[in-house]
Design an enzyme around this catalytic site. Structure first.
Site, PDB file in Angstrom:
ATOM      1  N   SER A  50       8.972   9.103  -0.447  1.00  0.00           N
ATOM      2  CA  SER A  50       8.839   9.412   0.880  1.00  0.00           C
ATOM      3  C   SER A  50       9.888  10.140   1.723  1.00  0.00           C
ATOM      4  CB  SER A  50       8.262   8.093   1.652  1.00  0.00           C
ATOM      5  OG  SER A  50       7.134   7.635   1.235  1.00  0.00           O
ATOM      6  N   THR A 103       5.943  -0.423   2.412  1.00  0.00           N
ATOM      7  CA  THR A 103       5.380  -0.226   1.137  1.00  0.00           C
ATOM      8  C   THR A 103       5.750  -1.625   0.523  1.00  0.00           C
ATOM      9  OG1 THR A 103       5.533   0.615  -1.082  1.00  0.00           O
ATOM     10  CG2 THR A 103       7.351   0.590  -0.190  1.00  0.00           C
ATOM     11  N   LYS A 122       3.312  -4.817   3.582  1.00  0.00           N
ATOM     12  CA  LYS A 122       2.145  -4.091   4.277  1.00  0.00           C
ATOM     13  C   LYS A 122       1.505  -5.221   4.880  1.00  0.00           C
ATOM     14  CE  LYS A 122       1.449   0.000   1.498  1.00  0.00           C
ATOM     15  NZ  LYS A 122       0.595   0.829   0.853  1.00  0.00           N
ATOM     16  N   GLY A 143      -6.318  -5.565  -4.871  1.00  0.00           N
ATOM     17  CA  GLY A 143      -5.173  -5.875  -4.163  1.00  0.00           C
ATOM     18  C   GLY A 143      -4.988  -5.082  -2.590  1.00  0.00           C
TER      19      GLY A 143
HETATM   20  P1  NAP Z   1      -1.467  -5.684  -5.247  1.00  0.00           P
HETATM   21  O1  NAP Z   1      -1.692  -5.834  -3.935  1.00  0.00           O
HETATM   22  O2  NAP Z   1      -0.169  -6.248  -5.792  1.00  0.00           O
HETATM   23  O3  NAP Z   1      -2.474  -5.755  -6.106  1.00  0.00           O
HETATM   24  C1  NAP Z   1      -2.631  -5.765  -7.494  1.00  0.00           C
HETATM   25  C2  NAP Z   1      -3.679  -5.363  -8.088  1.00  0.00           C
HETATM   26  O4  NAP Z   1      -3.521  -5.052  -9.580  1.00  0.00           O
HETATM   27  C3  NAP Z   1      -4.750  -6.735  -7.969  1.00  0.00           C
HETATM   28  O5  NAP Z   1      -6.186  -6.401  -7.962  1.00  0.00           O
HETATM   29  C4  NAP Z   1      -4.530  -7.471  -9.375  1.00  0.00           C
HETATM   30  O6  NAP Z   1      -5.605  -8.325  -9.768  1.00  0.00           O
HETATM   31  C5  NAP Z   1      -4.406  -6.371 -10.337  1.00  0.00           C
HETATM   32  N1  NAP Z   1      -3.481  -6.562 -11.491  1.00  0.00           N
HETATM   33  C6  NAP Z   1      -2.222  -6.758 -11.558  1.00  0.00           C
HETATM   34  N2  NAP Z   1      -1.785  -7.203 -12.712  1.00  0.00           N
HETATM   35  C7  NAP Z   1      -3.149  -7.295 -13.512  1.00  0.00           C
HETATM   36  C8  NAP Z   1      -3.403  -7.853 -14.987  1.00  0.00           C
HETATM   37  N3  NAP Z   1      -2.396  -8.137 -15.766  1.00  0.00           N
HETATM   38  N4  NAP Z   1      -4.679  -7.707 -15.293  1.00  0.00           N
HETATM   39  C9  NAP Z   1      -5.845  -7.304 -14.371  1.00  0.00           C
HETATM   40  N5  NAP Z   1      -5.421  -7.013 -13.225  1.00  0.00           N
HETATM   41  C10 NAP Z   1      -4.180  -7.021 -12.677  1.00  0.00           C
HETATM   42  O7  NAP Z   1      -0.998  -3.985  -5.397  1.00  0.00           O
HETATM   43  P2  NAP Z   1      -1.420  -2.728  -4.434  1.00  0.00           P
HETATM   44  O8  NAP Z   1      -0.874  -2.611  -3.060  1.00  0.00           O
HETATM   45  O9  NAP Z   1      -2.946  -2.834  -4.229  1.00  0.00           O
HETATM   46  O10 NAP Z   1      -1.177  -1.339  -5.331  1.00  0.00           O
HETATM   47  C11 NAP Z   1      -2.115  -1.218  -6.279  1.00  0.00           C
HETATM   48  C12 NAP Z   1      -1.817   0.089  -6.976  1.00  0.00           C
HETATM   49  O11 NAP Z   1      -2.161   0.899  -5.980  1.00  0.00           O
HETATM   50  C13 NAP Z   1      -0.079   0.148  -7.264  1.00  0.00           C
HETATM   51  O12 NAP Z   1      -0.072   0.650  -8.570  1.00  0.00           O
HETATM   52  C14 NAP Z   1       0.394   1.210  -6.399  1.00  0.00           C
HETATM   53  O13 NAP Z   1       1.338   2.048  -6.644  1.00  0.00           O
HETATM   54  C15 NAP Z   1      -0.836   1.893  -5.992  1.00  0.00           C
HETATM   55  N6  NAP Z   1      -1.025   2.642  -4.665  1.00  0.00           N
HETATM   56  C16 NAP Z   1      -0.763   3.989  -4.647  1.00  0.00           C
HETATM   57  C17 NAP Z   1      -0.733   4.434  -3.220  1.00  0.00           C
HETATM   58  C18 NAP Z   1      -0.625   6.084  -3.239  1.00  0.00           C
HETATM   59  O14 NAP Z   1      -0.399   6.735  -2.065  1.00  0.00           O
HETATM   60  N7  NAP Z   1      -0.863   7.098  -4.384  1.00  0.00           N
HETATM   61  C19 NAP Z   1      -0.831   3.903  -2.201  1.00  0.00           C
HETATM   62  C20 NAP Z   1      -0.860   2.556  -2.308  1.00  0.00           C
HETATM   63  C21 NAP Z   1      -0.907   1.668  -3.594  1.00  0.00           C
HETATM   64  P3  NAP Z   1      -5.623  -9.979  -9.289  1.00  0.00           P
HETATM   65  O15 NAP Z   1      -5.927  -9.902  -7.842  1.00  0.00           O
HETATM   66  O16 NAP Z   1      -6.464 -10.515 -10.146  1.00  0.00           O
HETATM   67  O17 NAP Z   1      -4.226 -10.416  -9.269  1.00  0.00           O
END
Ligand code: NAP
Length: 280
Positions: free
Chosen positions: A16, A60, A64, A128
């Site tokens: 960022s 981030t 959030k 998530g």
């Molecule tokens: P989060 O709130 O921590 O959620 C993580 C998600 O991944 C949950 O659905 C979790 O499932 C699942 N997960 C984690 N480990 C797992 C495993 N071993 N097996 C199966 N499912 C698993 O994270 P978030 O903030 O939503 O972010 C998710 C992704 O989006 C990240 O990689 C982040 O870099 C990306 N992102 C990108 C942008 C962008 O601008 N490009 C913006 C925001 C986020 P459970 O609910 O079962 O734990």
């Protein structure tokens, strides 16, 4: 000069500052944006400093949702999703929060695939923070259905309930990502498949679902929110499906934050070059 920041734990990897400072520099406003490492227990102290010293900041992981109790006002959609990534600090120190992640995903899908969201069928793998923040926005864009697959099914069901309550005409279904039969049925009628788990960041990560389900002949476009070239994207391309990573989403969520803070048009190409560590 009013200053800006991104806060996270960790935050060292954040692109960022390069992206936002490219926008400020484009408008001859210097380089007022930096990254600040804020641990969860330091958030309250950071907020007090921000009220005095910053004009805005991005949040981030893991802030959030945690930032919400500190806000003086917030966009109802961001509150429903429990996810705020953009905070504006008024000259009186008041904090106003919103989320630009949904807008980022909308623009990224449009740019990457050139397909309309209105009337489309969307499937999320992962429920998530990212899926919460973006699914409400996609519903507002007029998608006809949202399918949610998550390892912890209860989290998918909770999100589904909130989406149905806010969007009475929207079809919402849930499943576990290892439910092959349901995923197969969904994929036969999906326009956008959005990978929103954190799996794929490390080489040792398992696939978020059985990648063999991505077959030639499907009409779906595959978007991975992670901005690396993940095994999922490679498999999608092998199957001849349109595929794109999360860089454009990062770009457009940042562009919207810049416009909210400054009221100036975001210089997209300068920001893209800044995000990639290049000069525009
Ligand atoms: P989060 O709130 O921590 O959620 C993580 C998600 O991944 C949950 O659905 C979790 O499932 C699942 N997960 C984690 N480990 C797992 C495993 N071993 N097996 C199966 N499912 C698993 O994270 P978030 O903030 O939503 O972010 C998710 C992704 O989006 C990240 O990689 C982040 O870099 C990306 N992102 C990108 C942008 C962008 O601008 N490009 C913006 C925001 C986020 P459970 O609910 O079962 O734990």
């Amino acid at each position: 000069m009013r200053n800006y920041a991104v806060i996270g734990d960790p935050v060292g990897h954040s692109r960022s500052p390069g992206m936002q400072n490219a926008a400020f520099e484009f408008h001859h406003l210097g380089s007022p944006y930096r990254k600040i490492h804020v641990r969860p227990e330091e958030l309250g102290e950071f907020v007090e400093t921000a009220r005095r010293e910053l004009a805005g900041f991005n949040c981030t992981v893991p802030h959030k949702a945690a930032i919400i109790p500190y806000l003086d006002a917030a966009d109802p959609k961001a509150l429903a999703a429990s996810s705020v990534n953009t905070v504006t600090v008024g000259t009186d120190g008041r904090l106003t929060g919103t989320s630009t992640d949904g807008y980022g995903l909308e623009k990224a899908l449009e740019e990457s695939f050139g397909r309309k969201l209105a009337g489309s069928a969307v499937c999320f793998i992962g429920c998530g923070g990212a899926a919460h923040a973006t699914s409400f926005h996609l519903a507002e864009c007029g998608v006809k259905s949202i399918r949610l697959a998550n390892r912890t099914l209860e989290k998918a069901e909770e999100l589904a309930e909130k989406l149905r309550a806010a969007n009475p005409g929207l079809a919402v279904e849930t499943a576990r990502p290892d439910d092959r039969g349901t995923l197969e049925r969904w994929f036969a009628d999906t326009d956008f498949l959005i990978q929103a788990t954190s799996l794929g960041l490390r080489e040792t990560d398992p696939a978020p679902f059985d990648l063999e389900l991505l077959r030639a002949g499907l009409k779906l476009a595959v978007f991975d929110t992670i901005y690396l070239d993940t095994p999922l994207l490679k498999r999608a391309r092998e199957a001849g499906l349109p595929a794109a990573g999360g860089a454009a989403m990062l770009l457009y969520q940042g562009a919207k934050s810049f416009e909210i803070w400054t009221g100036l048009p975001a210089p997209i190409e300068a920001m893209r070059a800044g995000m990639e560590g290049k000069q525009a």
